[in-house]
Scaffold this motif. Structure first.
Motif, PDB file in Angstrom:
ATOM      1  N   ASP A 286       9.326  -4.426 -14.363  1.00 28.74           N
ATOM      2  CA  ASP A 286       8.658  -5.015 -15.381  1.00 28.74           C
ATOM      3  C   ASP A 286       8.674  -6.607 -15.500  1.00 28.74           C
ATOM      4  N   HIS A 287       9.278  -6.901 -14.363  1.00 23.21           N
ATOM      5  CA  HIS A 287       9.264  -8.280 -14.509  1.00 23.21           C
ATOM      6  C   HIS A 287       8.392  -9.022 -13.243  1.00 23.21           C
ATOM      7  N   ILE A 288       7.682  -8.202 -12.759  1.00 21.78           N
ATOM      8  CA  ILE A 288       6.703  -8.464 -11.616  1.00 21.78           C
ATOM      9  C   ILE A 288       5.461  -7.834 -11.825  1.00 21.78           C
ATOM     10  N   ASP A 289       4.455  -8.610 -10.965  1.00 21.48           N
ATOM     11  CA  ASP A 289       2.813  -8.323 -11.033  1.00 21.48           C
ATOM     12  C   ASP A 289       2.615  -7.300  -9.727  1.00 21.48           C
ATOM     13  N   PHE A 290       3.013  -6.024 -10.031  1.00 20.16           N
ATOM     14  CA  PHE A 290       2.637  -5.214  -8.883  1.00 20.16           C
ATOM     15  C   PHE A 290       1.504  -4.547  -8.790  1.00 20.16           C
ATOM     16  N   ARG A 291       0.859  -4.868  -7.612  1.00 25.96           N
ATOM     17  CA  ARG A 291      -0.546  -4.151  -7.136  1.00 25.96           C
ATOM     18  C   ARG A 291      -0.388  -3.267  -6.185  1.00 25.96           C
ATOM     19  N   GLN A 292      -0.841  -2.164  -6.001  1.00 26.58           N
ATOM     20  CA  GLN A 292      -0.813  -1.298  -5.008  1.00 26.58           C
ATOM     21  C   GLN A 292      -2.260  -1.413  -4.124  1.00 26.58           C
ATOM     22  N   ALA A 293      -2.154  -2.275  -3.267  1.00 30.86           N
ATOM     23  CA  ALA A 293      -3.333  -2.527  -2.588  1.00 30.86           C
ATOM     24  C   ALA A 293      -2.923  -2.723  -0.930  1.00 30.86           C
ATOM     25  N   ASP A 294      -4.215  -2.678  -0.244  1.00 33.80           N
ATOM     26  CA  ASP A 294      -4.008  -2.443   1.168  1.00 33.80           C
ATOM     27  C   ASP A 294      -4.402  -3.982   1.855  1.00 33.80           C
ATOM     28  N   LEU A 295      -3.594  -4.547   2.817  1.00 29.32           N
ATOM     29  CA  LEU A 295      -4.108  -5.931   3.113  1.00 29.32           C
ATOM     30  C   LEU A 295      -5.639  -5.784   3.968  1.00 29.32           C
ATOM     31  N   LEU A 296      -5.886  -4.648   4.414  1.00 26.08           N
ATOM     32  CA  LEU A 296      -7.514  -4.726   4.594  1.00 26.08           C
ATOM     33  C   LEU A 296      -8.280  -4.746   3.771  1.00 26.08           C
TER      34      LEU A 296
ATOM     35  N   ASN B 203       0.925  -1.137   0.043  1.00 28.80           N
ATOM     36  CA  ASN B 203       0.017  -0.038  -0.026  1.00 28.80           C
ATOM     37  C   ASN B 203       0.737   1.251   0.088  1.00 28.80           C
ATOM     38  N   LEU B 204       2.312   0.942   0.079  1.00 33.09           N
ATOM     39  CA  LEU B 204       3.154   2.152  -0.039  1.00 33.09           C
ATOM     40  C   LEU B 204       3.060   3.258   0.985  1.00 33.09           C
TER      41      LEU B 204
END
Ligand code: UD2
Length: 313
Positions: free
Chosen positions: A47-57, A33-34
């Motif tokens: 460029d080599h990962i599937d990154f998602r900005q998301a919160d554990l909640l 969630n940065l």
């Protein structure tokens, strides 16, 4: 090749795990969630990962992220003793509620194994050294309570639902990419960056407190071993991840003076609330069941870390 989800992938430990997994040819998805993680930690691998900005909640986002994963390396947290003393509710939301959400999503997605970044703070200020996993936990700070509560959730999910979980109790991990900029940053990241700039670091207390400081490569190795070990050796269990050696803050400061060229003295402020005086791990359980061995000793790790901060200034 296996599929891994790393929570807290933009953090110091999460990003180090991502680099190591990609080097081996594994597939990496990551959520962050940065709030404390930094996107620049992922710049070389974005460029080599599937990154998602998301919160554990966000349970829906966790369900999406866990879909199709074999392993989850759960590093996301608000990792600070003093911050938790100031904001126990925030610490609990991120470190307990967030973990429980993730576990529900991992269970539903039939993830094979979750490896959890637990904390040595669970032991509290017990006078017995070294600290071993059979000792009764005695957490002091809200952060330590939260980290210990999540260990229990990990073990509960193994017992109730068969979700293989492994808790790695990290003892003061340090190394490249650890954020030095927050008032809550780990002591080595703060001291090194200040001393390289010729600025005076502040020691809380007289500097006689000691820690089992462990270089990041050892923590990465422990995670990989915890994924590879047979379930009967590790599922539903807790392991110390450390070096089995301790140094005082005063000794560390002297070593850093040599490595950074800083010639001044440290400023002394009062001891921090909820601070632990001495911390040292018994690492024999991880050695026996995970084949864990520290790959990098404290002195070499410190030199590598100073070099990294010097190069990135
Ligand atoms: C705790 C846990 C560690 C990890 C970490 C996450 C223990 C023993 N360790 O680390 O496993 O979970 O939390 O945050 O519980 N200090 C200074 N000056 C500074 C900063 C710190 O003197 O500018 C001192 C601080 O008072 C403490 C030592 O350095 O005695 C280490 O502090 P830290 O914040 O790096 O880590 P610690 O031990 O709280």
């Amino acid at each position: 090749m296996a599929r891994y989800l790393i929570t807290g992938i933009a953090g110091f430990i999460g990003s180090s795990l991502a680099h190591a997994l990609l080097d081996r040819g594994d597939e990496v998805c990551g959520v962050d969630n940065l709030s404390t993680g930094r996107i620049q930690n992922l710049s070389a691998i974005r460029d080599h990962i599937d990154f998602r900005q998301a919160d554990l909640l966000d349970l829906d986002a966790m369900h999406d992220a866990c879909a199709g994963m074999e392993f989850v390396l759960h590093q996301a947290a608000i990792p600070s003793v003093p911050k938790s003393v100031l904001d126990p509710l925030g610490s609990n939301r991120a470190n307990v509620d967030g973990t429980l959400n993730l576990l529900v999503a991992a269970r539903d997605a039939k993830v094979k194994r979750v490896v959890y970044a637990a904390s040595s703070s669970a032991y509290g200020d017990t006078p017995t050294l070294p600290k071993h996993e059979d000792m009764c936990p005695n957490p002091i700070s809200p952060y330590a309570v939260a980290k210990l509560a999540s260990e229990h959730y990990m073990i509960s999910f193994y017992r109730c639902y068969g979700l293989e979980s492994v808790c790695l109790r990290y003892f003061n991990i340090f190394g490249p990419r650890q954020d030095p900029t927050s008032p809550y940053s780990g002591v080595l990241a703060k001291f090194i960056t200040l001393m390289l700039r010729g600025e005076q670091p502040t020691m809380f207390g007289d500097g006689s407190q000691s820690r089992d400081f462990n270089y990041i490569d050892n923590a990465v190795s422990a995670n990989l071993l915890a994924c590879a070990a047979p379930a009967e050796e590790c599922a539903g269990r807790v392991f110390n991840v450390a070096t089995g050696q301790r140094v005082t803050l005063n000794q560390t400061f002297q070593a850093l003076k040599k490595l950074t060229g800083y010639s001044g003295e440290a400023k002394h402020d009062p001891e921090r609330a909820s601070d632990i005086k001495h911390s040292l791990a018994d690492i024999s359980k991880a050695a026996k069941h995970l084949q864990y061995r520290p790959l990098v000793d404290f002195e070499s790790g410190l030199a590598k870390t100073v070099q990294w901060y010097r190069d990135s200034q």
